[in-house]
Write a protein that holds these residues in place. Structure first.
Motif: not given
Length: 394
Positions: A31-41, A43-52, A66-70
């Motif tokens: 249900x939740x992948x490890x994309x955010x934790x592996x590739x984005x976080x 770098x200290x950027x926020x990352x959220x996952x959506x599934x459709x 995002x880094x606050x701007x998203x």
């Protein structure tokens, strides 16, 4: 030696087309992948996952960075889509110590960045009712990306942000994005388009290997495998050809890139730095669709050859053609292309440009196809011009 080398390259490229469904089907993700934790976080950027899911049932993952701007309502949304045979993590592969990553560069500039993943790739690999062993799971081409996947992403992002989307697509996703924009029903969700190496008119390629694949061997192999319900599997030489680490001093991956991209692929970039991103999948039907486009130098939907087949699919005896002129003048377009690109040949891109009604371009004379993604000079040659284009059309 050169003849032997070309023979090996032709065989290996064609051999990739024969990998069966059983060998390289990526696992269905939880249900939740490890994309955010592996590739984005990292770098200290926020990352959220959506599934459709697309209208025809394919699972589609979408990652917002995002880094606050998203979360700022004034941040213009940008959807970044990857090349064929790859997936969204290909945008997070460094090529140089001073390199910039396009998604993070855009977030730093104040954009709301979303990373999409095409159907049946590593991060979008499920379906509401079909298993990967079902032949119907692989019954699609880039046209389904244009008809279903890209519109689903655009609609979702527009609903969340309340704003039309800046679309950035590389190679196949450039072709699919442009086809989406040519469809009046889907184009309202697009604010601008950046097309990197669009392989829309590929009939003028000077690649002998691609010509042999399109006109002779590939058509025979891919047709047989498509009829048997197979897919091409992950284009990963380490997995496909275990134990083969070097040919004439070059890695198999580097040689493959040279064949399908051009003689100077990646401008000195070390192949090891981006092999992790080279693990998408593709259907044999999609490969047949590419071959049709190369043989006819046209931009149209999949041709079922027979009048009955096309009539059943489209309501008429011929496969419908896409027209660049149908893309609204309200959508500004940036086209970035290479002078040594065999997959998106310069003559084909210039034909596209001559038919677009609101486009500007960046020609990089020495670039081959995957230089456009992995060149060690990509930040100044490609990413900065893209950023400047988006800034002008916020």
């Amino acid at each position: 030696m050169a003849g032997l080398r070309m023979w090996y390259l032709a065989v290996t490229v064609l051999a990739v087309s024969t990998i069966s469904l059983r060998g390289f089907v990526p696992a269905v993700h939880a249900a939740k992948s490890n994309f955010c934790g592996t590739f984005v976080e990292p770098f200290q950027f926020l990352c959220t996952e959506r599934r459709m899911h697309s209208a025809d049932g394919f699972e589609l993952l979408l990652h917002r960075i995002g880094g606050g701007t998203a979360t700022d309502s004034n941040a213009a949304p940008v959807l970044i889509m990857h090349s064929e045979f790859l997936n969204g993590d290909s945008w997070f592969q460094f090529t140089d110590a001073a390199d910039k990553l396009l998604p993070l560069l855009l977030v730093d500039a104040g954009f709301d960045v979303w990373i999409g993943h095409e159907r049946a790739t590593k991060w979008s690999h499920g379906h509401l009712s079909l298993e990967t062993t079902d032949t119907r799971f692989w019954d699609w081409t880039w046209d389904e990306h244009a008809q279903y996947d890209v519109p689903a992403y655009l609609e979702y992002i527009k609903n969340v942000t309340g704003s039309p989307v800046h679309y950035i697509g590389m190679s196949q996703s450039a072709t699919a994005g442009a086809a989406t924009a040519a469809n009046l029903r889907s184009s309202s969700g697009i604010r601008s388009m950046t097309l990197i190496g669009p392989n829309i008119y590929a009939g003028d390629s000077n690649s002998v290997v691609l010509a042999a694949w399109a006109f002779i061997f590939g058509n025979i192999i891919d047709e047989a495998n498509y009829e048997n319900g197979y897919q091409s599997g992950a284009f990963n030489f380490t997995t496909a050809f275990p134990g083969v680490t070097s040919i004439n001093g070059q890695s198999p991956l580097a040689l493959a890139l040279e064949v399908i991209s051009g003689p100077n692929c990646c401008l000195g970039t070390a192949t090891a730095s981006f092999t992790n991103g080279w693990d998408g999948t593709n259907s044999f039907k999609n490969l047949l669709h590419y071959q049709q486009g190369m043989r006819s130098n046209t931009w149209r939907r999949f041709d079922y050859i027979s009048a009955d087949g096309n009539t059943q699919a489209y309501g008429g005896p011929s496969a419908p053609t896409y027209h660049p002129e149908d893309i609204s003048t309200n959508i500004p377009i940036l086209v970035v292309y290479g002078g040594n690109d065999a997959m998106a040949p310069q003559a084909g891109v210039q034909l596209l440009l001559s038919r677009l009604r609101n486009a500007e371009s960046v020609l990089l004379p020495n670039y081959a196809h995957f230089d456009l993604l992995w060149s060690s000079r990509r930040t100044q040659d490609i990413f900065i011009p893209i950023l400047q284009f988006l800034e002008r059309h916020k």
